[in-house]
Motif scaffolding. Structure first.
Motif, PDB file in Angstrom:
ATOM      1  N   LEU A 134       8.149  -0.234   6.578  1.00  0.00           N
ATOM      2  CA  LEU A 134       7.060  -0.182   5.592  1.00  0.00           C
ATOM      3  C   LEU A 134       7.299   1.015   4.786  1.00  0.00           C
ATOM      4  O   LEU A 134       7.727   2.076   5.039  1.00  0.00           O
ATOM      5  CB  LEU A 134       5.710   0.064   6.302  1.00  0.00           C
ATOM      6  N   LYS A 135       7.060   0.750   3.445  1.00  0.00           N
ATOM      7  CA  LYS A 135       7.385   2.042   2.440  1.00  0.00           C
ATOM      8  C   LYS A 135       6.033   2.220   1.751  1.00  0.00           C
ATOM      9  O   LYS A 135       5.142   1.244   1.274  1.00  0.00           O
ATOM     10  CB  LYS A 135       8.349   1.496   1.231  1.00  0.00           C
ATOM     11  N   LEU A 136       5.479   3.373   2.193  1.00  0.00           N
ATOM     12  CA  LEU A 136       4.151   3.804   1.616  1.00  0.00           C
ATOM     13  C   LEU A 136       4.296   4.431   0.396  1.00  0.00           C
ATOM     14  O   LEU A 136       5.120   5.319  -0.033  1.00  0.00           O
ATOM     15  CB  LEU A 136       3.395   4.700   2.432  1.00  0.00           C
ATOM     16  N   VAL A 137       3.640   4.072  -0.783  1.00  0.00           N
ATOM     17  CA  VAL A 137       3.503   4.937  -1.936  1.00  0.00           C
ATOM     18  C   VAL A 137       2.009   5.746  -2.016  1.00  0.00           C
ATOM     19  O   VAL A 137       1.043   4.899  -1.870  1.00  0.00           O
ATOM     20  CB  VAL A 137       3.635   4.026  -3.251  1.00  0.00           C
ATOM     21  N   CYS A 138       2.088   6.758  -2.172  1.00  0.00           N
ATOM     22  CA  CYS A 138       0.937   7.776  -2.290  1.00  0.00           C
ATOM     23  C   CYS A 138       1.030   8.257  -3.558  1.00  0.00           C
ATOM     24  O   CYS A 138       1.975   8.865  -4.010  1.00  0.00           O
ATOM     25  CB  CYS A 138       0.927   8.596  -1.067  1.00  0.00           C
ATOM     26  N   TYR A 139      -0.219   8.269  -4.056  1.00  0.00           N
ATOM     27  CA  TYR A 139      -0.432   8.906  -5.360  1.00  0.00           C
ATOM     28  C   TYR A 139      -1.883   9.352  -5.626  1.00  0.00           C
ATOM     29  O   TYR A 139      -2.948   8.950  -5.148  1.00  0.00           O
ATOM     30  CB  TYR A 139       0.121   8.080  -6.741  1.00  0.00           C
ATOM     31  N   ILE A 140      -1.897  10.379  -6.654  1.00  0.00           N
ATOM     32  CA  ILE A 140      -3.151  10.817  -7.134  1.00  0.00           C
ATOM     33  C   ILE A 140      -3.625  10.162  -8.339  1.00  0.00           C
ATOM     34  O   ILE A 140      -2.871   9.973  -9.400  1.00  0.00           O
ATOM     35  CB  ILE A 140      -3.234  12.252  -7.401  1.00  0.00           C
ATOM     36  N   ILE A 148      -0.743   2.901  -0.688  1.00  0.00           N
ATOM     37  CA  ILE A 148      -0.564   1.438  -0.511  1.00  0.00           C
ATOM     38  C   ILE A 148       0.774   1.019  -0.043  1.00  0.00           C
ATOM     39  O   ILE A 148       1.694   1.701  -0.035  1.00  0.00           O
ATOM     40  CB  ILE A 148      -0.605   1.186  -2.124  1.00  0.00           C
ATOM     41  N   ASP A 149       0.682  -0.127   0.363  1.00  0.00           N
ATOM     42  CA  ASP A 149       1.919  -0.715   0.710  1.00  0.00           C
ATOM     43  C   ASP A 149       2.870  -1.005  -0.414  1.00  0.00           C
ATOM     44  O   ASP A 149       2.398  -1.765  -1.251  1.00  0.00           O
ATOM     45  CB  ASP A 149       1.632  -2.001   1.630  1.00  0.00           C
ATOM     46  N   ASN A 150       3.955  -0.513  -0.411  1.00  0.00           N
ATOM     47  CA  ASN A 150       4.868  -0.704  -1.612  1.00  0.00           C
ATOM     48  C   ASN A 150       5.159  -2.118  -2.066  1.00  0.00           C
ATOM     49  O   ASN A 150       5.161  -2.511  -3.404  1.00  0.00           O
ATOM     50  CB  ASN A 150       6.142  -0.092  -1.187  1.00  0.00           C
TER      51      ASN A 150
END
Length: 157
Positions: A134-140, A148-150
């Protein structure tokens, strides 16, 4: 006949154990990337599990609505939105809305450290590949930490 019932019961128990281990594994792998308010949850969890763990979260009332929302009256968090997939079965994104942008940024920087996936539109953005692929993308985004799931994010590699 007794043998068939025994084997069937054994297979059923194995499947339950396997499903629980997958959930525990997903949760454990993601835990360090999730704010404390949601660290017992995980991307990919079933909406039914979410509702059991977060009974105050409001499930979608319309067929086209894919948000489960939980509001808070006190504390640093104003609202948590759980984005669910189009068939309303699993969670693919968490949006934790804080009462201030400064708080969201401080928490994200403490959890994620230096940005590793920034862009002009999202200078505070991180990407993490977990052991399960799983690749998580985290952002402000404003006063929100989004995880989110990439595969669902639309962010390019």
């Amino acid at each position: 006949m007794k043998y068939i019932l025994t084997v069937t019961a054994f297979v059923f128990l194995c499947q339950l154990t396997y499903a629980q281990n997958i959930n525990d594994s997903n949760s454990a792998l993601q835990r360090k990337y999730l704010p404390v308010e949601i660290n017992k949850l995980f991307i990919g969890m079933k909406v039914t599990q979410l509702h059991k763990l977060r009974p105050n979260a409001v499930l979608p009332t319309e067929e086209f609505d894919h948000n489960v929302i939980e509001k808070f009256k006190t504390g640093n968090v104003k609202e948590i939105t759980y984005q669910i997939n189009s068939d309303n079965t699993t969670v693919y994104e968490f949006i934790v809305e804080y009462r201030s942008t400064a708080k969201a940024i401080a928490i994200a920087k403490q959890m994620y450290k230096a940005t590793n996936f920034a862009s002009d539109n999202f200078p505070l953005r991180w990407k993490f590949e977990l052991a399960d692929g799983l690749k998580l993308v985290c952002y402000i985004f404003k006063n929100k930490i989004c995880i989110i799931d990439n595969r669902e994010s639309g962010f390019s590699e």
